[in-house]
Design an enzyme around this catalytic site. Structure first.
Site, PDB file in Angstrom:
ATOM      1  N   SER A 107       0.832  -1.194   0.000  1.00 30.47           N
ATOM      2  CA  SER A 107       0.000   0.000   0.000  1.00 30.47           C
ATOM      3  C   SER A 107       0.874   1.256   0.000  1.00 30.47           C
ATOM      4  O   SER A 107       1.792   1.382   0.806  1.00 30.47           O
ATOM      5  CB  SER A 107      -0.882  -0.028   1.245  1.00 30.47           C
ATOM      6  OG  SER A 107      -1.734   1.074   1.211  1.00 30.47           O
ATOM      7  N   GLY A 108       0.601   2.166  -0.930  1.00 29.08           N
ATOM      8  CA  GLY A 108       1.354   3.418  -1.006  1.00 29.08           C
ATOM      9  C   GLY A 108       2.598   3.326  -1.865  1.00 29.08           C
ATOM     10  O   GLY A 108       3.369   4.272  -1.954  1.00 29.08           O
ATOM     11  N   THR A 112      -1.618   2.711  -7.998  1.00 32.71           N
ATOM     12  CA  THR A 112      -2.720   3.442  -8.623  1.00 32.71           C
ATOM     13  C   THR A 112      -2.171   4.534  -9.537  1.00 32.71           C
ATOM     14  O   THR A 112      -2.674   4.730 -10.640  1.00 32.71           O
ATOM     15  CB  THR A 112      -3.627   4.033  -7.533  1.00 32.71           C
ATOM     16  OG1 THR A 112      -4.080   2.943  -6.737  1.00 32.71           O
ATOM     17  CG2 THR A 112      -4.804   4.756  -8.113  1.00 32.71           C
ATOM     18  N   ASN A 157      -1.290   5.636   3.080  1.00 29.61           N
ATOM     19  CA  ASN A 157      -1.440   6.334   1.809  1.00 29.61           C
ATOM     20  C   ASN A 157      -2.636   7.276   1.904  1.00 29.61           C
ATOM     21  O   ASN A 157      -3.722   6.860   2.322  1.00 29.61           O
ATOM     22  CB  ASN A 157      -1.670   5.257   0.721  1.00 29.61           C
ATOM     23  CG  ASN A 157      -1.819   5.848  -0.665  1.00 29.61           C
ATOM     24  OD1 ASN A 157      -1.842   7.071  -0.839  1.00 29.61           O
ATOM     25  ND2 ASN A 157      -1.927   4.988  -1.644  1.00 29.61           N
ATOM     26  N   SER A 160      -5.577   5.852  -0.602  1.00 30.73           N
ATOM     27  CA  SER A 160      -5.454   4.397  -0.678  1.00 30.73           C
ATOM     28  C   SER A 160      -6.707   3.779  -1.304  1.00 30.73           C
ATOM     29  O   SER A 160      -7.828   4.113  -0.932  1.00 30.73           O
ATOM     30  CB  SER A 160      -5.262   3.858   0.740  1.00 30.73           C
ATOM     31  OG  SER A 160      -5.147   2.466   0.701  1.00 30.73           O
ATOM     32  N   SER A 161      -6.490   2.884  -2.278  1.00 28.57           N
ATOM     33  CA  SER A 161      -7.635   2.215  -2.911  1.00 28.57           C
ATOM     34  C   SER A 161      -8.186   1.204  -1.924  1.00 28.57           C
ATOM     35  O   SER A 161      -7.462   0.322  -1.480  1.00 28.57           O
ATOM     36  CB  SER A 161      -7.198   1.489  -4.177  1.00 28.57           C
ATOM     37  OG  SER A 161      -6.207   2.207  -4.845  1.00 28.57           O
ATOM     38  N   GLY A 384      -2.682  -3.182  -2.145  1.00 27.89           N
ATOM     39  CA  GLY A 384      -1.387  -3.796  -1.860  1.00 27.89           C
ATOM     40  C   GLY A 384      -1.368  -4.457  -0.495  1.00 27.89           C
ATOM     41  O   GLY A 384      -2.246  -4.248   0.344  1.00 27.89           O
ATOM     42  N   GLU A 386      -0.832  -5.225   3.187  1.00 32.02           N
ATOM     43  CA  GLU A 386      -1.086  -4.205   4.202  1.00 32.02           C
ATOM     44  C   GLU A 386      -0.835  -4.753   5.596  1.00 32.02           C
ATOM     45  O   GLU A 386      -1.355  -5.805   5.956  1.00 32.02           O
ATOM     46  CB  GLU A 386      -2.567  -3.805   4.084  1.00 32.02           C
ATOM     47  CG  GLU A 386      -2.824  -2.353   4.296  1.00 32.02           C
ATOM     48  CD  GLU A 386      -4.227  -1.969   3.851  1.00 32.02           C
ATOM     49  OE1 GLU A 386      -4.342  -1.111   2.984  1.00 32.02           O
ATOM     50  OE2 GLU A 386      -5.214  -2.531   4.372  1.00 32.02           O
TER      51      GLU A 386
END
Ligand SMILES: Nc1ncnc2c1ncn2[C@@H]1O[C@H](COP(=O)(O)OP(=O)(O)O)[C@@H](O)[C@H]1O
Ligand SMILES: [Mg+2]
Length: 1015
Positions: A107-108, A112, A157, A160-161, A384, A386
């Site tokens: 994540s981050g 994306t 993030n 974050s998605s 991602g 996490e």
């Protein structure tokens, strides 16, 4: 830019494959760090792209950069996400197959952003029309909408998605993006009602409250302060400096209109967002009997208004549940605790279902209506890996998903690579890699896996709790090397675990999950009567989200984890059917800081992303492989021994071919059915040589001596071909850019011309006025007065022509010019217009370059006046029937025959009575084929001609022969008689460059530039 790119390119290695110490993690890290500090965030491992998040704008995603990377060979420019996108696109076009780009990383790490850059590259680089521009805008604008509803600020993030996204971009046979489709995966709905400290709810709520117009907020019963809404402040950070909710609201609002949401849809959508905010503020008090009662009727009032459900129905739904007692259904009141649970479940259900509706709606807008065959490029941007301080059911699902994608990566690259080597009998240096199947099984295996145990506990009658679930896990998974709990751990590990925790040893590292909430989140239960309540809603979206036909909950619906497991299996199938490409994103530090490269953190990611293993495979292995037959068929013209036909086996042919091309022994290996080529550059050089050869073969006269010279030249070209191709592709990209710049100039000029149309003729309006004149004359052509005496029957001329019109009509009445002279002038013009009208009936809408001929007046002849005894004459190029050599000739029409003349010498005479017809293509070339009826085999056959004045000449011909059906417009290919009884072909196609050459199949290939009509 290109120069500076070349200078930058010297920092470290741009492809890890070239790393001397390719097994050393430290060397790998050094290279990554060195490049990162020079703002070089991209590095290749073969065709895999490693990307390190710079956490700052680098200015490397401009339109100019896109131009640089457009159409240039992958390995010839410094690594870039655009290079990968371009390579995928070109491979898709040339191989007409489907591809996907798997973007992974924690994540981050920049997944994306990477997927957005790829989409933007396609939006700019693919051919387009006005119609396709719509699709392009929608593809691009679907992003901010989905991000508003599906992304949130987390600790990792700020954007974050919180859902997984797989997007197919569909391309037609010309490579234009014509549609798209999005699949979404498991939205983290729990965020609607709860956020951890430092995190936010989904962006859209804050955007509405901060950016919504005053009137809108009033209509929704909202106040402009996030602090007023409980579900927006749980994480205590409603305001974040890096996020501009107000601006983002404007973008989303505009995007919704462009992706064709109706105003009523938009209204209902906003009503839903607001109702979730109101629902979050609904509070319950315990009445004297201890049951829940609503404490704030104001919120209920707004909920009722926004959802279109009567207040008392809502109230009852929020405080009671229906239970079946014998044959009856009775209402049982909630305790406050139960009511809060039911309220949150409803908020999550409303938001989750609306999100699905949104994805479907976007898909409708992206759908391509045309059923012709499409190829696709899929972009997978999924949450991602996490790890938080406290990890719950959501992290469990997200990390399981990453585990599955890692498995796919292993399957597709490492394992399949090894298996193929074995199958082909090629020696394989074993590359040890960690196979994470054991962890995937731990989660998903039937009966024994964590999901199975969880489901069993969810469905079991009796007092199942999160803790009983943990006990079941301990019973079932005791001794598993990747699973540990407080109870199962050794002394030392036990200290790091709480009693309600279980820990998984993921491929990416250890994660400790707290079982709290697992059962509820997996069940995701919504009481049946609250669903009934929602079915009464007058809000159109809620009506669709809670359909009357929804199967009732007599049978338990599939649990969330099981649904997710099935959707991931579906995704794996989708991906396995396509060609994979990879972007591996790396996060350089956990503080979102630019310029900081945390060695420990990056090393860890390099390890678990399998980058070292991938590099080892690339170094041990071969970059490309082709079946012998395919390889030989394609490249056999490159060697005199294999061209035109090879008599032996395909494998022997390939061996001869590569020897001739000078492949060194370590550059390739011969397998059972395939040739293996170690480096991409070897294949590129061969491909480049093939491109050169293709054209040469079209014109080469194949005497042995010439062939030898030809091959000698070819070999010299082979060494230069890579460089030539780079220049060529660069040139093409620049040409494309010039074309666009030209279009912009023309449009600007047109607008300026329009604005100054009533001023005296000047630089600004001269072309516009010429256009107006032409336009008027074209209209006039179809509306000429029946008699020159009908003065009032002339079409009203535009202002700039009114002077002329006045003088003409005046002259018609009072002119000094005798009427007979006027008549002659007019008749001549009418004749010319008549010819133009005939041309229009022959070609309009049927041949691509016809519109460009309209403005050019037809001449009586194209040969100078002094030698003009005949009715029409025009210069042409005649292509020999054998070999298609071009020759300059004149084509002359008399009243009875056509003549082909070379410097006053008649080379061929064709009676019009024996003219069977004329074929022309529908494209923008200037070729015509005259078909002549003749039974005598000794006679010459049909004529293949090229004529710059094609429309004029054919119109004249059709008038002089008085045959309107003479010209036939064909698509693809024209068959003609080389001589009676011997057939030849001319093939037509569009391309980026006009070309005429003899193709390998002996046909004359005519490639014309595609022309777009400016309306
Ligand atoms: N290529 C890039 N250039 C500049 N900033 C980037 C880039 N990639 C990511 N970022 C920054 O990092 C943040 C997180 O990236 P994102 O793509 O949302 O991560 P992921 O999707 O992997 O969780 C972005 O919001 C942006 O600020
Ligand atoms: Mg993301």
């Amino acid at each position: 830019m290109e120069c500076s790119l070349t200078a930058r390119d010297r920092v470290g290695l741009q492809d890890f494959v070239l790393l001397d110490a390719y097994t050393s993690e430290t060397a790998f890290l050094d290279n990554l760090r060195k490049r990162f500090h020079e703002n070089l965030i991209y590095t290749y491992i073969g065709t895999l792209l490693v990307s390190v998040n710079p956490y700052k704008e680098l200015g490397i995603y401009t339109k100019k950069q896109m131009d640089v990377y457009m159409g240039v060979n992958f390995f010839e420019l410094p690594p870039h996400i655009f290079a990968l996108a371009d390579n995928v696109y070109r491979t898709m076009i040339s191989e007409t197959n489907n591809h996907f780009i798997l973007i992974s990383g924690e994540s981050g790490a920049g997944k994306t952003e990477a997927s957005k850059k790829i989409l933007q590259f396609y939006a700019v680089s693919c051919p387009s029309t006005r119609l396709l521009d719509n699709v392009r805008d929608r593809l691009l604008l679907s992003n901010p909408v989905l991000e508003a509803f599906g992304n949130a600020k987390t600790l990792k993030n700020d954007n974050s998605s919180r859902f997984g996204k797989y997007m197919d971009i569909q391309f037609d046979h010309r490579g234009a993006a014509v549609g798209g489709h999005i699949l979404s995966y498991l939205l983290e709905k729990s965020r609607v009602v709860h956020q951890n400290h430092g995190e936010r709810n989904f962006h859209v709520f804050y955007q509405l409250v901060e950016g919504g117009e005053d009137d809108l907020l009033r209509w929704l019963g909202l106040q402009r302060s996030c602090q007023n809404y409980r579900c927006l402040v749980k994480g205590d950070c409603a305001k974040v400096t890096s996020i501009n909710d107000k601006n983002d609201w404007k973008t989303v609002r505009k995007a919704l209109s462009i992706i064709e949401f109706s105003e009523s849809d938009i209204e209902h959508l906003f009503a839903i967002i607001a109702s979730v905010l109101h629902l979050g503020n609904v509070q319950f008090d315990a009445n004297i009997r201890g049951y829940a009662s609503l404490s704030n009727s104001n919120e209920l009032h707004w909920l009722s208004k926004l959802l279109g459900i009567q207040t008392h129905v809502l109230q009852e739904g929020l405080t009671h549940r229906k239970i079946e007692a014998k044959a009856e259904e009775v209402l049982s009141p909630f305790t406050t605790e139960h009511a809060i649970y039911a309220r949150d479940a409803l908020a999550k259900a409303i938001y989750g279902r609306t999100f699905n509706w949104l994805v479907n709606k976007i898909n409708e807008s992206l759908a391509n209506k045309d059923s012709s065959r499409k190829t696709v490029i899929g972009l997978l941007d999924i949450y991602g890996f996490e790890v938080f301080h406290v990890n719950s059911f959501e992290q469990f699902c997200i990390n399981y998903c990453n585990e599955k994608l890692q498995q796919l990566f292993i399957q597709l690259t490492l394992k399949s690579e090894q298996e193929e080597y074995e199958m082909e009998g090629i020696e394989w240096e074993p590359v040890p890699y960690f196979n994470n199947k054991i962890i995937c099984d731990l989660v998903e295996e039937k009966h024994r896996g964590i999901i199975s145990v969880l489901d069993e506990e969810c469905l079991r009658p009796g007092e199942a709790t999160d803790l009983t679930f943990l006990e079941k896990l301990e019973e079932t998974l005791n001794g598993h090397p990747h699973f540990v709990t407080h109870k199962l751990a050794d002394q030392k590990t036990r200290k790091t675990l709480e009693r309600g925790d279980f820990r998984l040893l993921h491929y990416a590292g250890e994660v400790t999950y707290s079982v709290k909430g697992f059962l509820d989140k997996n069940n995701d239960l919504l009481y049946r009567n609250i669903k009934d309540v929602m079915r009464q809603s007058q809000n159109n979206i809620i009506k669709l989200c809670f359909p009357k036909t929804e199967p009732d909950t007599k049978r338990r619906p599939e649990t969330v984890a099981t649904q997710f497991k099935s959707s991931l299996a579906g995704l794996t199938d989708i991906l396995m059917s396509k060609e994979p490409w990879y972007v591996r994103c790396v996060k350089p530090n956990s503080g979102k800081q630019p310029g900081r490269f945390d060695d420990v953190m990056v090393r860890h990611q390099v390890k678990y992303l399998g980058l070292m293993e991938h590099l080892r495979v690339r170094r041990a292995g071969f970059a490309y492989r082709r079946r012998y037959e395919v390889f030989l068929q394609r490249y056999k013209p490159l060697c005199p021994d294999t061209w035109p036909n090879w008599k032996g086996t395909a494998a022997e042919g390939v061996q001869r071919l590569v020897k001739h091309l000078g492949y060194k022994p370590d550059e390739y290996k011969m397998g059972r059915t395939k040739i293996f080529i170690r480096h991409p550059r070897t294949l590129f050089a061969t491909e480049d040589a093939f491109d050169v050869c293709k054209h040469q073969l079209g014109t080469a006269n194949k005497t042995p001596a010439r062939l030898l010279t030809f091959f000698l030249i070819l070999e010299i070209k082979l060494s230069f071909s890579t460089r030539i191709e780079t220049c060529w592709r660069g040139l093409m990209a620049r040409k494309e850019k010039e074309k666009r710049a030209w279009a912009v100039k023309v449009i600007k000029k047109f607008i300026k011309g329009f604005m100054t149309r009533n001023q005296p003729a000047c630089m600004d309006n001269s072309e516009y006025l010429a256009f107006v004149r032409q336009n008027y004359l074209t209209r006039l052509k179809d509306n000429l007065p029946k008699s020159i005496l009908q003065r009032n029957a002339w079409l009203t001329a535009p202002p700039i022509m009114q002077e002329v019109q006045r003088s003409v009509t005046k002259h018609l009445g009072t002119s000094q010019m005798p009427l007979s002279s006027w008549f002659i002038v007019l008749t001549r013009n009418l004749c010319s217009l008549q010819l133009k009208a005939t041309a229009s009936s022959l070609f309009r809408g049927r041949k691509e370059n016809y519109p460009f001929s309209v403005a050019r007046p037809f001449a009586d002849t194209r040969i100078s006046k002094k030698d003009h005894p005949l009715s029409y004459s025009v210069p042409v190029i005649k292509y020999d029937r054998n070999g298609f050599r071009p020759r300059f000739r004149q084509l002359i029409f008399t009243q009875v025959a056509a003549y082909l003349v070379e410097e006053g010498k008649v080379k061929q005479r064709m009676e019009f009575s024996s003219l069977r017809g004329v074929s022309v293509s529908n494209l923008s070339d200037n070729f015509l084929i005259l078909h002549i009826a003749c039974d005598d085999v000794k006679q010459k056959g049909d004529l293949v001609l090229q004529c710059d004045y094609l429309f004029e000449a054919l119109t004249r011909l059709s008038v002089v022969t008085n045959n309107k059906n003479l010209v036939k417009i064909v698509q693809g290919s024209v068959r003609f008689d080389i001589q009676p009884g011997r057939e030849g072909f001319v093939d037509f196609k569009s391309g980026s460059e006009s070309m005429v050459y003899r193709a390998k199949n002996g046909h004359l290939m005519v490639v014309s530039r595609e022309m777009r009509e400016i309306n």
